[in-house]
Scaffold this motif. Sequence first.
Motif, PDB file in Angstrom:
ATOM      1  N   ILE A  26       0.890  -1.157  -0.020  1.00 52.92           N
ATOM      2  CA  ILE A  26       0.056   0.088  -0.076  1.00 52.92           C
ATOM      3  C   ILE A  26       0.958   1.294  -0.079  1.00 52.92           C
ATOM      4  CG2 ILE A  26      -0.216   0.107   2.643  1.00 52.92           C
ATOM      5  CD1 ILE A  26      -3.175   0.783   2.188  1.00 52.92           C
ATOM      6  N   LYS A  27       0.289   2.379  -0.332  1.00 54.53           N
ATOM      7  CA  LYS A  27       1.176   3.497  -0.295  1.00 54.53           C
ATOM      8  C   LYS A  27       1.131   4.056   1.172  1.00 54.53           C
ATOM      9  CE  LYS A  27       0.362   5.661  -4.749  1.00 54.53           C
ATOM     10  NZ  LYS A  27       0.051   6.538  -5.634  1.00 54.53           N
ATOM     11  N   VAL A  28       2.222   4.553   1.497  1.00 64.01           N
ATOM     12  CA  VAL A  28       2.353   4.857   3.027  1.00 64.01           C
ATOM     13  C   VAL A  28       2.488   6.260   3.055  1.00 64.01           C
ATOM     14  CG1 VAL A  28       3.973   4.602   5.028  1.00 64.01           C
ATOM     15  CG2 VAL A  28       3.643   2.634   3.413  1.00 64.01           C
ATOM     16  N   ASN A  29       1.905   6.793   3.748  1.00 55.84           N
ATOM     17  CA  ASN A  29       1.895   8.372   3.971  1.00 55.84           C
ATOM     18  C   ASN A  29       2.431   9.075   5.100  1.00 55.84           C
ATOM     19  OD1 ASN A  29       0.361   8.725   1.643  1.00 55.84           O
ATOM     20  ND2 ASN A  29      -1.605   7.890   2.479  1.00 55.84           N
ATOM     21  N   ASN A  30       3.262   8.199   5.813  1.00 57.83           N
ATOM     22  CA  ASN A  30       3.902   8.779   7.158  1.00 57.83           C
ATOM     23  C   ASN A  30       5.357   8.354   7.235  1.00 57.83           C
ATOM     24  OD1 ASN A  30       4.562   6.075   8.667  1.00 57.83           O
ATOM     25  ND2 ASN A  30       2.176   5.894   8.179  1.00 57.83           N
ATOM     26  N   ARG A  31       6.111   9.141   7.862  1.00 63.17           N
ATOM     27  CA  ARG A  31       7.506   8.883   7.946  1.00 63.17           C
ATOM     28  C   ARG A  31       7.702   7.873   9.083  1.00 63.17           C
ATOM     29  NH1 ARG A  31       9.821  12.607  10.721  1.00 63.17           N
ATOM     30  NH2 ARG A  31       8.135  13.679  11.454  1.00 63.17           N
ATOM     31  N   GLY A  32       7.061   7.434   9.799  1.00 63.94           N
ATOM     32  CA  GLY A  32       7.181   6.290  10.811  1.00 63.94           C
ATOM     33  C   GLY A  32       5.911   6.281  11.771  1.00 63.94           C
ATOM     34  N   TYR A  33       5.945   5.271  12.491  1.00 65.91           N
ATOM     35  CA  TYR A  33       4.892   5.230  13.516  1.00 65.91           C
ATOM     36  C   TYR A  33       5.253   4.165  14.666  1.00 65.91           C
ATOM     37  CZ  TYR A  33       3.044   0.539  12.464  1.00 65.91           C
ATOM     38  OH  TYR A  33       2.909  -0.834  12.394  1.00 65.91           O
ATOM     39  N   PHE A  34       4.679   4.129  15.695  1.00 66.14           N
ATOM     40  CA  PHE A  34       4.832   3.009  16.645  1.00 66.14           C
ATOM     41  C   PHE A  34       3.274   2.637  17.318  1.00 66.14           C
ATOM     42  CE2 PHE A  34       6.119   6.443  19.387  1.00 66.14           C
ATOM     43  CZ  PHE A  34       5.180   6.187  20.459  1.00 66.14           C
ATOM     44  N   SER A  91       4.368  -3.138  17.298  1.00 69.05           N
ATOM     45  CA  SER A  91       4.386  -2.826  16.109  1.00 69.05           C
ATOM     46  C   SER A  91       4.882  -1.445  15.853  1.00 69.05           C
ATOM     47  CB  SER A  91       2.963  -3.111  15.368  1.00 69.05           C
ATOM     48  OG  SER A  91       2.133  -1.834  15.832  1.00 69.05           O
ATOM     49  N   GLY A  92       5.653  -1.286  14.810  1.00 69.76           N
ATOM     50  CA  GLY A  92       6.332  -0.050  14.351  1.00 69.76           C
ATOM     51  C   GLY A  92       6.758  -0.066  12.837  1.00 69.76           C
ATOM     52  N   GLY A  93       6.953   1.281  12.381  1.00 68.28           N
ATOM     53  CA  GLY A  93       7.582   1.440  11.127  1.00 68.28           C
ATOM     54  C   GLY A  93       8.204   2.644  10.788  1.00 68.28           C
ATOM     55  N   PHE A  94       9.127   2.736   9.917  1.00 66.30           N
ATOM     56  CA  PHE A  94       9.914   4.059   9.758  1.00 66.30           C
ATOM     57  C   PHE A  94      10.508   4.000   8.225  1.00 66.30           C
ATOM     58  CE2 PHE A  94      12.625   0.874  12.077  1.00 66.30           C
ATOM     59  CZ  PHE A  94      13.667   1.056  11.299  1.00 66.30           C
ATOM     60  N   GLU A  95      10.737   5.261   7.656  1.00 67.23           N
ATOM     61  CA  GLU A  95      11.461   5.170   6.568  1.00 67.23           C
ATOM     62  C   GLU A  95      12.971   4.967   6.417  1.00 67.23           C
ATOM     63  OE1 GLU A  95      10.741   9.391   5.294  1.00 67.23           O
ATOM     64  OE2 GLU A  95       8.921   8.864   4.041  1.00 67.23           O
ATOM     65  N   ILE A  96      13.334   4.361   5.594  1.00 65.79           N
ATOM     66  CA  ILE A  96      14.966   3.966   5.429  1.00 65.79           C
ATOM     67  C   ILE A  96      15.527   4.663   4.030  1.00 65.79           C
ATOM     68  CG2 ILE A  96      14.797   2.181   7.032  1.00 65.79           C
ATOM     69  CD1 ILE A  96      14.752   0.250   5.053  1.00 65.79           C
ATOM     70  N   GLY A  97      16.574   4.763   3.924  1.00 65.97           N
ATOM     71  CA  GLY A  97      17.062   4.913   2.526  1.00 65.97           C
ATOM     72  C   GLY A  97      17.589   3.439   2.186  1.00 65.97           C
ATOM     73  N   THR A  98      17.876   3.556   0.771  1.00 66.31           N
ATOM     74  CA  THR A  98      18.187   2.333  -0.190  1.00 66.31           C
ATOM     75  C   THR A  98      19.345   2.655  -0.943  1.00 66.31           C
ATOM     76  OG1 THR A  98      16.823   2.850  -2.002  1.00 66.31           O
ATOM     77  CG2 THR A  98      15.571   1.759  -0.347  1.00 66.31           C
ATOM     78  N   PHE A  99      20.031   1.551  -1.391  1.00 63.34           N
ATOM     79  CA  PHE A  99      21.263   1.675  -2.274  1.00 63.34           C
ATOM     80  C   PHE A  99      20.802   2.513  -3.479  1.00 63.34           C
ATOM     81  CE2 PHE A  99      22.005  -2.363   0.171  1.00 63.34           C
ATOM     82  CZ  PHE A  99      23.411  -1.953   0.993  1.00 63.34           C
ATOM     83  N   PHE A 100      19.582   2.390  -3.866  1.00 65.12           N
ATOM     84  CA  PHE A 100      19.483   3.170  -5.104  1.00 65.12           C
ATOM     85  C   PHE A 100      18.892   4.519  -4.852  1.00 65.12           C
ATOM     86  CE2 PHE A 100      18.670  -1.260  -5.662  1.00 65.12           C
ATOM     87  CZ  PHE A 100      19.376  -1.625  -6.765  1.00 65.12           C
ATOM     88  N   LYS A 101      19.053   5.252  -3.603  1.00 66.52           N
ATOM     89  CA  LYS A 101      19.068   6.359  -3.072  1.00 66.52           C
ATOM     90  C   LYS A 101      17.361   6.884  -3.243  1.00 66.52           C
ATOM     91  CE  LYS A 101      23.303   8.445  -4.378  1.00 66.52           C
ATOM     92  NZ  LYS A 101      24.081   9.426  -5.219  1.00 66.52           N
ATOM     93  N   SER A 107       8.744  -2.064   8.327  1.00 66.84           N
ATOM     94  CA  SER A 107       7.712  -2.214   9.367  1.00 66.84           C
ATOM     95  C   SER A 107       7.779  -3.415  10.082  1.00 66.84           C
ATOM     96  CB  SER A 107       6.293  -1.961   8.848  1.00 66.84           C
ATOM     97  OG  SER A 107       6.156  -3.044   7.754  1.00 66.84           O
ATOM     98  N   PHE A 108       7.468  -3.639  11.342  1.00 64.15           N
ATOM     99  CA  PHE A 108       7.860  -5.020  11.977  1.00 64.15           C
ATOM    100  C   PHE A 108       6.860  -4.992  13.079  1.00 64.15           C
ATOM    101  CE2 PHE A 108      10.051  -1.175  13.501  1.00 64.15           C
ATOM    102  CZ  PHE A 108      10.119  -1.381  15.041  1.00 64.15           C
ATOM    103  N   GLY A 109       6.870  -6.187  13.655  1.00 65.36           N
ATOM    104  CA  GLY A 109       5.996  -6.149  14.847  1.00 65.36           C
ATOM    105  C   GLY A 109       5.667  -7.905  15.167  1.00 65.36           C
ATOM    106  N   LEU A 110       4.938  -7.804  16.234  1.00 63.52           N
ATOM    107  CA  LEU A 110       4.442  -9.275  16.809  1.00 63.52           C
ATOM    108  C   LEU A 110       2.925  -9.205  17.148  1.00 63.52           C
ATOM    109  CD1 LEU A 110       4.756 -12.070  18.340  1.00 63.52           C
ATOM    110  CD2 LEU A 110       5.645 -10.592  20.424  1.00 63.52           C
ATOM    111  N   TYR A 111       2.383 -10.473  16.722  1.00 68.71           N
ATOM    112  CA  TYR A 111       0.869 -10.244  17.180  1.00 68.71           C
ATOM    113  C   TYR A 111       0.625 -11.635  17.271  1.00 68.71           C
ATOM    114  CZ  TYR A 111      -0.049 -11.829  12.189  1.00 68.71           C
ATOM    115  OH  TYR A 111      -0.142 -12.652  11.118  1.00 68.71           O
ATOM    116  N   GLN A 112      -0.569 -12.107  18.099  1.00 65.97           N
ATOM    117  CA  GLN A 112      -1.200 -13.122  18.380  1.00 65.97           C
ATOM    118  C   GLN A 112      -2.407 -13.197  17.742  1.00 65.97           C
ATOM    119  OE1 GLN A 112      -4.067 -13.450  20.743  1.00 65.97           O
ATOM    120  NE2 GLN A 112      -4.166 -15.469  20.116  1.00 65.97           N
TER     121      GLN A 112
END
Length: 455
Positions: A26-34, A91-101, A107-112
């Motif tokens: 999906i298109k992500v519209n934030n810089r990060g979240y938790f 849960s959480g997520g954040f923007e990162i850079g890539t090798f292709f600039k 995003s990551f997390g744990l759920y039951q």
Amino acid sequence: MSFSQNKQVLYGFSEIPQALMVNPGIKVNNRGYFGIPLLSHIHVSAGTSGTTVYDIFSNDGVDFNTKLRRAVNKMKPNDFFTLTQQLEILSGGFEIGTFFKKKGYLSFGLYQETDFIAYFPKDMAILALEGNANNIGKPFNLKHVNLRGEVLSVYHIGYNEKVNSDFTYGFRGKIYSSIANVNSIRNRGVFITVPGENNFYTHLFNLDLELQTSGINSIVEDDSDFSGKDIVKRTLFGGNLGLGFDIGFTYNVTKQWSWDASVLDVGFVRHSKDVKNYKVEGVYEFEGINPLFPESDEGQTAEDYWNEVGEDFEALFELDSTKSKYTTWRPIKLNTSINYAFEKQKYEDCDCLRKDDRYLNAVGLQLYAIKRPRQPQMALTTYYYRQLFKGLRAKATYTLDSFSYSNIGLGISAYLGSLNFYVMADNFLSLRNVYDAQSVSLQFGFNYIFNKNED
């Protein structure tokens, strides 16, 4: 109530971070979240695709046995009962850079999760309701006995990247840790009663039945010391482990038309710990009960007689118990939708558009499918999305599925500064009498979101 792994209100609701869990592309519209721990996503649903609680227990003056008989006759072997529950722990997520600039999003997390489905054993229900005296010569199909259930935790990490203004993709890797599993989906056989030679009736069994379990025996055994610590251990990689993945994308066909799709839970769990399986296989014959009690001078009481009958019946079947390892496959889910967005927001002091390329409104059509033991289950949803204010969005849905042709859902996402709260429910028309509802689900959560700067 209902089966509802389908999250049609959440799907495509891009302002809510948990929408990444139903489409990693999906298109992500934030810089990060938790996510607020234990409160970022709570989802519950339960129910039946056939007869409802109200059909049997309503106070309408009709005899209970009559209503029960109607319900059994109305339901089909492909009708099912379900329970679905999810609790996001972290849960959480954040923007990162890539090798292709280019900027990606991690995003990551744990759920039951709890997922249970049991099909209606119609022939067994008729046998229990009517008995076999009125069904001489009728074969009762034991294939109708079919169920699967699991409680597990899921560790996940996902990557999302906007390749260009038209295409975004994403994928997610998962590690499953099964807390408990029960699986009985390959049953076959028949039971039939025929006139007997040595007694009134002869009961014939042609059986191939199997029940696989893991994580259950240590809980139910008589000398069990199972505790909450064991649940925590199984949640934290101490259960039966498995692997899986999700994939998804969003493609802008034009500036206003878009197409997206996702495939979720392509994976398996290997069950090797605390396994106990039960199997009955073979052809058996039971001539029933001798209608005459033994003579009293033989020293056998009526109680002894009935105990002997029960023991003979139990001894008839050879129940094999094993600890063989087995593998279960996760229920694969498919989502796809086509969407049309319209009406951009304007500045208040002039008749000019904002630089933000998002639209205030959207309508669309979504298809959902999930693989189940008997057959895939599908749903078709049309929706309307609206940004009401800067900090308030809403989405309304209308869904056609195997439960209802009148499932209306509603979800809202609200902001108080950077704190996001959302709540979603469906089948509002049935809330007047929830006991007569065939499809009801609820999900809500809290997140802290680092939004991008807007003009």
